[in-house]
Scaffold this motif. Structure first.
Motif: not given
Length: 135
Positions: A25-28, A43-53
């Motif tokens: 991913h472009r931001s790591g 992002h590693g074992d600390d954070l998931v970012e998810i895209s929704f409407p």
């Protein structure tokens, strides 16, 4: 049996779903796409970012299953910290929903339509007692 990290568990699950492509991913971290759309990144074992409407983002945030993205709070993106082991299951349920909305269907998952938080809510209920909802 070796302990599997959160990122490894998520990667193994997502890459088992038909049509999911994993890439740096472009931001790591590592991003996941289906049908050319990014459904989320880890992002590693600390954070998931998810895209929704945005309407789904609003439901997920109102249910306290994730937070608005800190840098893009007006977008459909949410952030799910992975502070505890049950957070991985909640993150996977959210990613499964994003996958369904992007046009994919994972093995063994129910159809994920807008407005349905059943699977995500069930993962949350199993992980947290009613007196201790996820923050």
């Amino acid at each position: 049996m070796p302990v599997t990290s959160a990122a490894e568990r998520i990667h193994r699950e997502l890459t088992s779903w038909p049509g999911v492509e994993a890439e740096p991913h472009r931001s790591g971290g590592r991003g996941y796409r289906v049908a050319g759309l990014e459904i989320g990144h880890v992002h590693g074992d600390d954070l998931v970012e998810i895209s929704f409407p945005k309407p789904v983002r609003d439901e997920v945030v109102a249910a306290r299953l994730a937070e608005r993205h800190p840098l893009l709070p007006e977008s459909g993106w949410v952030s799910k910290p992975l502070d505890h082991d049950p957070d991985v299951e909640i993150a996977l349920a959210l990613l499964r929903r994003a996958y369904g909305l992007a046009g994919g269907r994972s093995r063994g998952s129910a159809a994920a339509d807008e407005g349905e938080l059943d699977e995500v809510g069930e993962a949350s209920r199993q992980s947290f007692p009613a007196s201790d909802p996820p923050s």
